[in-house]
Design an enzyme around this catalytic site. Sequence first.
Site, short mmCIF file in Angstrom:
data_model
loop_
_atom_site.label_atom_id
_atom_site.label_comp_id
_atom_site.label_asym_id
_atom_site.label_seq_id
_atom_site.Cartn_x
_atom_site.Cartn_y
_atom_site.Cartn_z
N CYS A 23 0.00 10.02 6.59
CA CYS A 23 0.05 8.58 6.34
C CYS A 23 1.41 8.11 5.86
O CYS A 23 2.01 7.21 6.45
CB CYS A 23 -1.05 8.16 5.36
N ASN A 28 -3.77 3.55 5.58
CA ASN A 28 -3.63 5.02 5.57
C ASN A 28 -4.85 5.72 6.17
O ASN A 28 -4.74 6.84 6.68
CB ASN A 28 -3.40 5.53 4.15
#
Lengths: 347, 347, 347, 347
Positions: free
Chosen positions: A148, A311
């Site tokens: 992420c 994310n």
Amino acid sequence: MTESLTASVVGASGFTGGELLRLLYGHPDFEIAQATSRSYGNKTVGSVHPNLRGMDLRFSDPEELESVDVLFACTPHGVSMEHIDSFRDAADTVVDLSADFRLDTESEYDEWYDGHERPELLAESEYALPELNRENLLDADLIASGGCNATAAILGLKPLFDADVLSGGERIVVDVKVGSSEGGAGGGEASSHPERSGVVRPYAPTGHRHEAEIEAFLGTQVSFSAHAVDMTRGAAATCHVYPDDPVSTADLWKAYRGSYADEPFVRIVAGGSGVYRYPEPKAVAGSNFAEVGFELDPRNGRIVVFSAIDNMMKGSAGQAVHAANVALGLEETAGLEFTGMHPVGAP
Amino acid sequence: MTESLTASVVGASGFTGGELLRLLYGHPDFEIAQATSRSYGNKTVGSVHPNLRGMDLRFSDPEELESVDVLFACTPHGVSMEHIDSFRDAADTVVDLSADFRLDTESEYDEWYDGHERPELLAESEYALPELNRENLLDADLIASGGCNATAAILGLKPLFDADVLSGGERIVVDVKVGSSEGGAGGGEASSHPERSGVVRPYAPTGHRHEAEIEAFLGTQVSFSAHAVDMTRGAAATCHVYPDDPVSTADLWKAYRGSYADEPFVRIVAGGSGVYRYPEPKAVAGSNFAEVGFELDPRNGRIVVFSAIDNMMKGSAGQAVHAANVALGLEETAGLEFTGMHPVGAP
Amino acid sequence: MTESLTASVVGASGFTGGELLRLLYGHPDFEIAQATSRSYGNKTVGSVHPNLRGMDLRFSDPEELESVDVLFACTPHGVSMEHIDSFRDAADTVVDLSADFRLDTESEYDEWYDGHERPELLAESEYALPELNRENLLDADLIASGGCNATAAILGLKPLFDADVLSGGERIVVDVKVGSSEGGAGGGEASSHPERSGVVRPYAPTGHRHEAEIEAFLGTQVSFSAHAVDMTRGAAATCHVYPDDPVSTADLWKAYRGSYADEPFVRIVAGGSGVYRYPEPKAVAGSNFAEVGFELDPRNGRIVVFSAIDNMMKGSAGQAVHAANVALGLEETAGLEFTGMHPVGAP
Amino acid sequence: MTESLTASVVGASGFTGGELLRLLYGHPDFEIAQATSRSYGNKTVGSVHPNLRGMDLRFSDPEELESVDVLFACTPHGVSMEHIDSFRDAADTVVDLSADFRLDTESEYDEWYDGHERPELLAESEYALPELNRENLLDADLIASGGCNATAAILGLKPLFDADVLSGGERIVVDVKVGSSEGGAGGGEASSHPERSGVVRPYAPTGHRHEAEIEAFLGTQVSFSAHAVDMTRGAAATCHVYPDDPVSTADLWKAYRGSYADEPFVRIVAGGSGVYRYPEPKAVAGSNFAEVGFELDPRNGRIVVFSAIDNMMKGSAGQAVHAANVALGLEETAGLEFTGMHPVGAP
């Protein structure tokens, strides 16, 4: 429509696994074969992921994998390398969402982690950040979905390298702000609500492992620092860079449009009027979109680059599905059409 | 105890004014004479500041200032310079919390703001960040209380200059995260709850006016960028600096202890165990404490400096009372003893 | 000032213990002798409670209690009854913050909890909600500080019984909204930030143990339900009651003023203009204040009663200090002067 | 697929309008013809709704309506009744999301609001809460989409009437907790982030206009009170009811299953294990799902009913699309398949 492909999610009771179930459930080309969980035995997936309460699917045993077209591994770091053979026996295509196969060489891995069990697979696996290397993913059978924070940073910075605004020797500060879901389900004291809510909390302010991915991808060192802030989802990277030669705002637009004009999941957001003038995690929450933007600071000879993703999506489950779509020759955007909401609170 | 000094708060219906009322109410040496407000006429201060609902005090007319020992001006930027003569007529000591008198010269002011009405007072006024210049404040009669973001950044960086870790030519990135109270009471669409909650939102990412204060104080340029995050109070600065010569963690401890070992309102927080290892706004919410800390990044030759304050306290009302305490020869910590709470949510 | 009294906090690493340390530290009449913790050995109290990072005090062993004037027990339910003799050996006055000694009889206790080890002490101990029974607390040597939800509900409802608006047979709905600190430090999955943030979550919607305290105090049954909402501190009770005979708003003002006009920690808030017209946890965060208010619903023959406290303060640590102040003949408000802040986020 | 139907959104710059654009954009049967806004002239819809930044659509003038199949009116209360003729001229089917046409008679309307301009349309329009009256919506040409709080309350309570657990004479408390988006875009001081975050704030605690809708639909009076809590989206109703005759949990399951077993958008959630045992707004954020559940309180003869929706979806935009799907003979779930996310913060 052609016959569905089958997909399994290993480690489906975690946050990333839950998001994969949501995406696969709504995907036109996939049918979910298994959602495995060591802890939740035969329970419904909705008992853990309340948004899926209506879904008729129960967790199954990770030791008994069915044969499928694609297997998504959502296990903690270190677990995939241990089970990779059984994953590959079960599926033609394995998409791993952990960090186990993201780096290219054993020496790189050893610099940031502790001893890889299957180092020979590092060269074989393909790192997936489809906007920047989709050609590598076609027919790939072992895919390491990009992390992420790394995804946020790389998407923000890559155009500057591609357009020769940066050449690699410059100092690059990457100051990241992330939500609590990065810590995964379960959590300890630091992620308990009373301690975690309302924070601006530095963590791993130096030596963060995502530095490795970013540097591997960009081919240059970056100074990475992460801060926990009060949101559940989202990663926002602010990159401060100082190009050797002066650039104009027009140069920057050209660089970013050059990289992303045709990308279905990247929005360039830089200026304009109203409340929303730069990339923000809120604007992409729940979606696979990434936003990138920039601002020139002529006084300091600086470019400030902003990048924002969810994310859980562009930073994990969405990116994994995107990579699988590419690898399997499906429509890239299939199953990833959700546009996010407005307004949305702490996403 | 000796006889109380009298104090007035001009612009007392704003957030900063409310905090000043709270502090003066609990201050052993001050008695509140007036709390003025243009908008709230004769209403009780508790009708606007609910924490003060029990206080027997009503807003009064800012045009009819009583004679007092000290007057705190909490008016918006630009208003103090207009009324400064009446403030000084009313009070021996004026502490202004706006930016009107923070810079030293008209040319500096003009670079960042638009035209000063009383430029001759810029040299006369004393900038207040008591930890770093308390000697200037003794008997000062026009004090410009340091701004929130500038205070956070300066407190974090100053020890590195004082200990010659930095010399002034280095590039310094100051990446600040701030709460919604910085926008003041009232607010517009951008600060409405649905739009503002859960954000990581860049604002004034370049050219922020607090750069001026920081640079004036430190004598060097900084690359400042601010982000709104989801808290009400608090400012956290992360500074990324690259010293020319290598330093050790011990050097850094020495530098920070050298600057702050005896400071009643500064805590050095760098490492340790548990949840709280670095400065955090939550840990100082409601208090006049500042936390500063650091982490060394040998791989990148970087020092990451962290600094956290409550923008309403150390960043405005608390700093103003602290400065008044110094100027009037009172105990420095008088009225500022509150230590903050644990746990606390989004402070 | 006379010589200080000595005070110990047993179980000082929990949230309630931390708040007691904060209060005792600022209390003019108490000196902290010990802060015990089983888990944090010889660590500084500031390593657990970051707001106390400047305090020169380390956790000590709960097995080695010093002799003190007053001991505050912040141990989990069930632990105090086990150690009560050693607590009473160590201190003339014991204030227990758990539920162990709140009920009067063993049969009551057994109805809601599982078997009391020292039932003979139930009649001897004094329940503390000082506004309503301070006369019982004078010279009490075993005090059971009232629980948070019970305190909110009782303070809201009691005036209606005292003024004969309610007589005891009516149905009373108590719908409570509470912050995450009620779950204490540590927390499990349900209180992890990703799961807990942004919730409106029913818990123990029927059969909540605080019903016992409320009913014991008011002498009538109540229908209690609690909901977790997104704040760290705070308990807000909304009580819906239907008096047999019609009442007017003036009657209600008379009832509440009759009960609380002279109370230093109770504010009656019912109507007015502006943002804050009713009791709110935000308005009392960090303070020992309780706010109570009401609204008449003539169409439905209903009174809606609102009550708000900080569960860490008026709902536990503050109430305990208040009770100790009364028991030891000190100024009731000593150490409890903090008024709260404005603005404050999720308190 | 057959040819698309055309749809317009009047008042598309508001929160509800933005959600309608999102839904219509992803709807297989609709093509967006116009998105009108008085304030945002020719701007892109993405300049206001950041999740729609990629959408190629600009706001148009509400005075120049095109001819379409269905028009969704998202104007403030009172505006639709003024423009209803032009809406109906432009579209065969008008779905109004305001309260203008929700009540059946002028006298009802006058009891809660101030004077209706087109009272003759009240009888003609159909109130839409499709689960409970979809048969009325077939071929309806003026539809009043049910309000958010009313929808939550009605969905929770209706099964108890249908199963004769309640008969209409009982006292019913409806205690609602809502997010900040209910206040709409723009907002004033009360909805500014510093004042609104972290609240438990009673508003319109008695006499709330949604009482009218609930009572009209259920045919009995309810005691309604609303509280603002810290989320952006979501409405959660807790209903406390006391049936005349005792019921069992099995009776309740039978009642709720009887009403909702085949409903595509209603989930019954009552008990079980894990974190999520009751309806929660978080579990339905972004989706058109409603969750309803219950708990029996034998001690008090009470049933506690829980209901949770996303006020922007099932409480407005989603419900409106659902109603349009029914009215136009489309698949009921078309365009409404999004299942929500896990985890999600303050939705």
